[in-house]
Design a protein around this motif. Structure first.
Motif, PDB file in Angstrom:
ATOM      1  N   LYS A  24      47.041 -24.003  -0.552  1.00 15.23           N
ATOM      2  CA  LYS A  24      48.127 -23.374  -0.143  1.00 15.23           C
ATOM      3  C   LYS A  24      48.423 -23.770  -0.004  1.00 15.23           C
ATOM      4  CE  LYS A  24      44.449 -19.168   0.827  1.00 15.23           C
ATOM      5  NZ  LYS A  24      45.653 -18.255  -0.102  1.00 15.23           N
ATOM      6  N   ARG A  27      51.295 -26.100  -2.496  1.00 13.39           N
ATOM      7  CA  ARG A  27      51.915 -25.041  -3.131  1.00 13.39           C
ATOM      8  C   ARG A  27      52.888 -24.859  -2.337  1.00 13.39           C
ATOM      9  NH1 ARG A  27      49.131 -20.420  -6.096  1.00 13.39           N
ATOM     10  NH2 ARG A  27      47.181 -21.666  -7.261  1.00 13.39           N
ATOM     11  N   GLU A  28      52.890 -25.044  -1.048  1.00 10.51           N
ATOM     12  CA  GLU A  28      53.643 -23.899  -0.270  1.00 10.51           C
ATOM     13  C   GLU A  28      55.014 -25.664   0.226  1.00 10.51           C
ATOM     14  OE1 GLU A  28      57.211 -23.401   2.811  1.00 10.51           O
ATOM     15  OE2 GLU A  28      55.752 -21.959   1.292  1.00 10.51           O
ATOM     16  N   GLN A  81      57.640 -17.407  -6.515  1.00 12.71           N
ATOM     17  CA  GLN A  81      56.966 -16.259  -4.747  1.00 12.71           C
ATOM     18  C   GLN A  81      57.504 -15.153  -5.508  1.00 12.71           C
ATOM     19  OE1 GLN A  81      59.304 -18.262  -1.354  1.00 12.71           O
ATOM     20  NE2 GLN A  81      60.670 -19.209  -3.692  1.00 12.71           N
ATOM     21  N   GLN A 229      49.947 -17.247   0.265  1.00 10.07           N
ATOM     22  CA  GLN A 229      49.606 -17.809   0.938  1.00 10.07           C
ATOM     23  C   GLN A 229      49.916 -16.978   2.629  1.00 10.07           C
ATOM     24  OE1 GLN A 229      49.836 -20.588  -1.088  1.00 10.07           O
ATOM     25  NE2 GLN A 229      51.463 -21.417   0.718  1.00 10.07           N
TER      26      GLN A 229
END
Length: 240
Positions: A24, A27-28, A81, A229
């Motif tokens: 997670k 990815r962010e 997103q 997320q």
């Protein structure tokens, strides 16, 4: 009386959870770098994601690789997103922020979760107006109220919230001022236990009993989805 899980089984479960957290955060980091560039000094969102990675002992090599993939120096996957909004049982509002490489898979997983636990997926904007985006620096019970309050005001925080039941303290900032306030608090020797830019509801909805348990199960299920997320809700309960 049965035996509990073996040491190896427990270790595997911990490793799996750690891997999910890493995924997670990576990815962010990637989305933040792609949107605002690979230099954290000029990209507050990237800096916050890097800080989150470092807080869970993510290596600098892993972080740098994620940034390079996002900025095109290395080949990587592009994530989109997406925000989903809906209601859990008891009229609890829920926001689900996702990063995904497959929108069809993600919406199916999120819709299934809401349906499984008695909630329903809403339309865009159906609950987001109930929440505010803000920075929060959290200090646990026993924190020095006077020092924190004085330093927070000097640093430009918007509010200091003291919880009389246990003495915990939240320093609240705008998202834009979050990094500056955090830096000032750390420099003053007042590093927070948790520091994040998050969403908080203007008003909470009280739930209890079976409804509270269903809400808790839905929120936990959503958090476990690979593409999710963050999950935010306005649920208030003493039952979890």
């Amino acid at each position: 009386m049965g035996r509990g899980p073996s040491i190896e089984a427990r270790k595997n479960a911990v490793d799996a959870q750690r891997g999910k957290i890493f995924t997670k955060i990576i990815r962010e980091i990637g989305v933040a770098a792609r949107a605002g560039g690979g230099d954290p000094a000029g990209n507050p969102r990237l800096r916050a994601a890097i800080d989150k990675g470092l807080s869970v002992n993510m290596s600098k090599d892993v972080i740098e690789r994620a940034i390079k993939k996002a900025t095109g120096e290395l080949e990587g996957v592009e994530y989109e997103q997406i925000r989903y909004e809906g209601y859990a049982p008891g009229g609890v509002a829920v926001i689900v922020d996702c990063l995904t490489d497959n929108r069809v898979r993600t919406v199916a997983d999120v819709r299934h979760a809401f349906g499984k636990f008695g909630g329903n997926l809403g339309t865009e904007g159906s609950v987001a107006f109930m929440f505010r985006k803000l920075g929060v620096l959290s200090y646990g019970p026993g924190a020095d109220e006077d020092r924190i309050t004085e330093a927070a005001i000097e640093a430009g925080a918007d509010d200091v919230v003291i919880y009389p039941e246990d003495g915990a303290i939240d320093v609240v900032t705008s998202p834009e001022a979050f990094n500056d306030v955090k830096d000032a608090m750390v420099a003053a020797g007042l590093a927070p236990e948790i520091a994040e830019v998050t969403m908080r509801a203007d008003n909470d909805v009280a739930v209890g009993g079976d409804t509270a348990q269903q809400v808790a199960k839905l929120l936990a299920w959503l958090q476990e989805l690979d593409d999710v997320q963050d999950v935010y809700s306005n649920a208030e309960s003493g039952d979890w």
